[in-house]
Design a protein around this motif. Structure first.
Motif, mmCIF file in Angstrom:
data_model
loop_
_atom_site.group_PDB
_atom_site.id
_atom_site.type_symbol
_atom_site.label_atom_id
_atom_site.label_comp_id
_atom_site.label_asym_id
_atom_site.label_seq_id
_atom_site.Cartn_x
_atom_site.Cartn_y
_atom_site.Cartn_z
ATOM 1 N N ASN A 58 0.860 -1.186 0.000
ATOM 2 C CA ASN A 58 0.000 0.000 0.000
ATOM 3 C C ASN A 58 0.891 1.229 0.000
ATOM 4 O O ASN A 58 2.120 1.139 0.079
ATOM 5 C CB ASN A 58 -0.903 -0.014 1.238
ATOM 6 N N ASP A 59 0.259 2.378 -0.088
ATOM 7 C CA ASP A 59 0.945 3.660 0.060
ATOM 8 C C ASP A 59 1.835 3.590 1.296
ATOM 9 O O ASP A 59 1.377 3.260 2.387
ATOM 10 C CB ASP A 59 -0.124 4.748 0.201
ATOM 11 N N SER A 60 3.124 3.920 1.137
ATOM 12 C CA SER A 60 4.081 3.775 2.242
ATOM 13 C C SER A 60 3.683 4.590 3.473
ATOM 14 O O SER A 60 4.004 4.215 4.600
ATOM 15 C CB SER A 60 5.488 4.172 1.784
ATOM 16 N N LYS A 61 2.974 5.709 3.258
ATOM 17 C CA LYS A 61 2.571 6.562 4.388
ATOM 18 C C LYS A 61 1.539 5.873 5.279
ATOM 19 O O LYS A 61 1.333 6.271 6.421
ATOM 20 C CB LYS A 61 2.028 7.900 3.875
ATOM 21 N N LYS A 62 0.878 4.847 4.749
ATOM 22 C CA LYS A 62 -0.144 4.126 5.512
ATOM 23 C C LYS A 62 0.421 2.890 6.209
ATOM 24 O O LYS A 62 -0.321 2.147 6.852
ATOM 25 C CB LYS A 62 -1.295 3.723 4.585
ATOM 26 N N LEU A 63 1.724 2.672 6.078
ATOM 27 C CA LEU A 63 2.365 1.495 6.647
ATOM 28 C C LEU A 63 3.294 1.892 7.793
ATOM 29 O O LEU A 63 3.867 2.983 7.792
ATOM 30 C CB LEU A 63 3.193 0.780 5.571
ATOM 31 N N THR A 64 3.471 1.001 8.750
ATOM 32 C CA THR A 64 4.460 1.235 9.800
ATOM 33 C C THR A 64 5.853 1.042 9.208
ATOM 34 O O THR A 64 6.026 0.402 8.154
ATOM 35 C CB THR A 64 4.276 0.253 10.954
ATOM 36 N N ALA A 65 6.849 1.580 9.888
ATOM 37 C CA ALA A 65 8.231 1.417 9.426
ATOM 38 C C ALA A 65 8.592 -0.067 9.327
ATOM 39 O O ALA A 65 9.236 -0.504 8.358
ATOM 40 C CB ALA A 65 9.185 2.140 10.367
ATOM 41 N N LYS A 66 8.171 -0.849 10.302
ATOM 42 C CA LYS A 66 8.468 -2.285 10.293
ATOM 43 C C LYS A 66 7.881 -2.951 9.052
ATOM 44 O O LYS A 66 8.542 -3.766 8.388
ATOM 45 C CB LYS A 66 7.912 -2.928 11.563
ATOM 46 N N LYS A 67 6.636 -2.607 8.701
ATOM 47 C CA LYS A 67 5.996 -3.192 7.520
ATOM 48 C C LYS A 67 6.661 -2.713 6.240
ATOM 49 O O LYS A 67 6.806 -3.484 5.282
ATOM 50 C CB LYS A 67 4.503 -2.857 7.513
ATOM 51 N N ARG A 68 7.068 -1.439 6.218
ATOM 52 C CA ARG A 68 7.750 -0.924 5.014
ATOM 53 C C ARG A 68 9.036 -1.695 4.748
ATOM 54 O O ARG A 68 9.317 -2.080 3.600
ATOM 55 C CB ARG A 68 8.055 0.568 5.175
ATOM 56 N N TYR A 69 9.832 -1.899 5.788
ATOM 57 C CA TYR A 69 11.110 -2.588 5.582
ATOM 58 C C TYR A 69 10.904 -4.063 5.236
ATOM 59 O O TYR A 69 11.674 -4.627 4.444
ATOM 60 C CB TYR A 69 12.008 -2.421 6.811
ATOM 61 N N ALA A 91 7.111 1.424 -5.441
ATOM 62 C CA ALA A 91 8.088 2.498 -5.583
ATOM 63 C C ALA A 91 8.075 3.423 -4.371
ATOM 64 O O ALA A 91 9.126 3.887 -3.912
ATOM 65 C CB ALA A 91 7.809 3.293 -6.865
ATOM 66 N N SER A 92 6.901 3.674 -3.828
ATOM 67 C CA SER A 92 6.809 4.541 -2.649
ATOM 68 C C SER A 92 7.507 3.912 -1.456
ATOM 69 O O SER A 92 8.180 4.598 -0.678
ATOM 70 C CB SER A 92 5.345 4.871 -2.319
ATOM 71 N N VAL A 93 7.390 2.598 -1.304
ATOM 72 C CA VAL A 93 8.052 1.887 -0.202
ATOM 73 C C VAL A 93 9.572 1.941 -0.361
ATOM 74 O O VAL A 93 10.305 2.227 0.598
ATOM 75 C CB VAL A 93 7.557 0.426 -0.128
ATOM 76 N N LEU A 94 10.059 1.689 -1.566
ATOM 77 C CA LEU A 94 11.508 1.718 -1.780
ATOM 78 C C LEU A 94 12.070 3.124 -1.595
ATOM 79 O O LEU A 94 13.095 3.312 -0.930
ATOM 80 C CB LEU A 94 11.857 1.198 -3.176
ATOM 81 N N ALA A 95 11.419 4.111 -2.176
ATOM 82 C CA ALA A 95 11.914 5.484 -2.048
ATOM 83 C C ALA A 95 11.938 5.910 -0.580
ATOM 84 O O ALA A 95 12.912 6.503 -0.104
ATOM 85 C CB ALA A 95 11.052 6.434 -2.873
ATOM 86 N N LYS A 96 10.870 5.620 0.142
ATOM 87 C CA LYS A 96 10.765 6.003 1.542
ATOM 88 C C LYS A 96 11.813 5.306 2.405
ATOM 89 O O LYS A 96 12.500 5.950 3.209
ATOM 90 C CB LYS A 96 9.357 5.692 2.049
ATOM 91 N N THR A 97 11.965 4.002 2.274
ATOM 92 C CA THR A 97 12.884 3.270 3.149
ATOM 93 C C THR A 97 14.343 3.610 2.847
ATOM 94 O O THR A 97 15.146 3.765 3.771
ATOM 95 C CB THR A 97 12.670 1.752 3.061
ATOM 96 N N TYR A 98 14.692 3.757 1.571
ATOM 97 C CA TYR A 98 16.078 4.103 1.260
ATOM 98 C C TYR A 98 16.401 5.533 1.688
ATOM 99 O O TYR A 98 17.504 5.816 2.151
ATOM 100 C CB TYR A 98 16.383 3.868 -0.227
ATOM 101 N N ARG A 99 15.422 6.417 1.576
ATOM 102 C CA ARG A 99 15.658 7.776 2.063
ATOM 103 C C ARG A 99 15.747 7.802 3.591
ATOM 104 O O ARG A 99 16.578 8.521 4.156
ATOM 105 C CB ARG A 99 14.568 8.745 1.577
ATOM 106 N N ASP A 100 14.912 7.033 4.261
ATOM 107 C CA ASP A 100 14.989 6.962 5.724
ATOM 108 C C ASP A 100 16.358 6.450 6.170
ATOM 109 O O ASP A 100 16.942 6.975 7.131
ATOM 110 C CB ASP A 100 13.887 6.057 6.278
ATOM 111 N N ASP A 101 16.879 5.437 5.499
ATOM 112 C CA ASP A 101 18.222 4.936 5.823
ATOM 113 C C ASP A 101 19.248 6.059 5.732
ATOM 114 O O ASP A 101 20.125 6.210 6.603
ATOM 115 C CB ASP A 101 18.622 3.818 4.871
ATOM 116 N N TYR A 102 19.150 6.834 4.671
ATOM 117 C CA TYR A 102 20.069 7.957 4.433
ATOM 118 C C TYR A 102 19.938 9.018 5.523
ATOM 119 O O TYR A 102 20.937 9.489 6.078
ATOM 120 C CB TYR A 102 19.764 8.513 3.045
#
Length: 200
Positions: free
Chosen positions: A44-55, A136-147
């Protein structure tokens, strides 16, 4: 359940970005090509997911995708070309890196700069409608969060480990107290009060 595709019988890449509204850090974008008729009830939209679910989903996406890539545009580049163009450039850089050439592109939002000669469609809230854009939203969000988490270790006073560079009250107060870092976007109204916190 999100839809598997927008275009019929074309290799379709979904694109989304993360970090467009931030005061600091690069903007990230991802491009993802999923198999035809792909299904994933959790995506789903990454904003609707917890960090744990995104990763957790990042691992699934990278395993299942036919191709995926992440594009990055730096704060210096953002200041030169503005954040809208930087978002487009990040998506183009992601598309450039795909190991499989797409035949069409679908993009979250309402604006996009054409990529090569490919047909494209912009879809408002597309990350909640199409699986490849959500991926794509999940990948962009998680890789940016790592950064941003890595930058937070260098500059802990800005609370980037919590705000990821977004304009929270604590972040703006840190700019007032400590000034800006090399990672801040100097073309932005960094304090949100009509005043920039530095001199050109």
């Amino acid at each position: 359940m999100l839809k598997s595709h927008y275009y019929d019988n074309l290799v379709e890449a979904g694109c989304d970005e993360a970090g467009r509204g931030c005061l600091a850090g690069s903007v990230y974008a991802a491009a993802v090509i999923l198999p035809p008729d792909y299904e994933n009830d959790l995506l789903n939209d990454s904003k609707k997911l917890t960090a744990k679910k995104r990763y957790a989903l990042r691992e699934v996406i990278q395993r299942d995708a036919l191709a995926w890539a992440v594009g990055i545009v730096t704060p210096e580049e953002i200041d030169k070309i503005n954040i809208l163009n930087a978002s487009f450039l990040a998506m183009h850089r992601a598309l450039d890196q795909l190991s499989l050439r797409p035949e069409a592109v679908i993009v979250d939002g309402n604006r996009f700069k054409p990529y090569q000669d490919l047909p494209f469609t912009t879809i408002v809230k597309g990350d909640g409608k199409y699986l490849s854009i959500a991926a794509a939203s999940v990948l962009a969000k998680t890789y940016r969060d790592d950064y941003m988490l890595s930058l937070a270790k260098e500059y802990p006073q800005y609370d980037w480990q919590s705000n990821m560079g977004y304009p929270t009250k604590k972040h703006r107060q840190a700019i007032r107290d400590h000034g800006i870092t090399p990672y801040h976007r100097k073309s932005y109204n960094l304090l949100g009060d009509g005043q920039l916190s530095f001199d050109f």
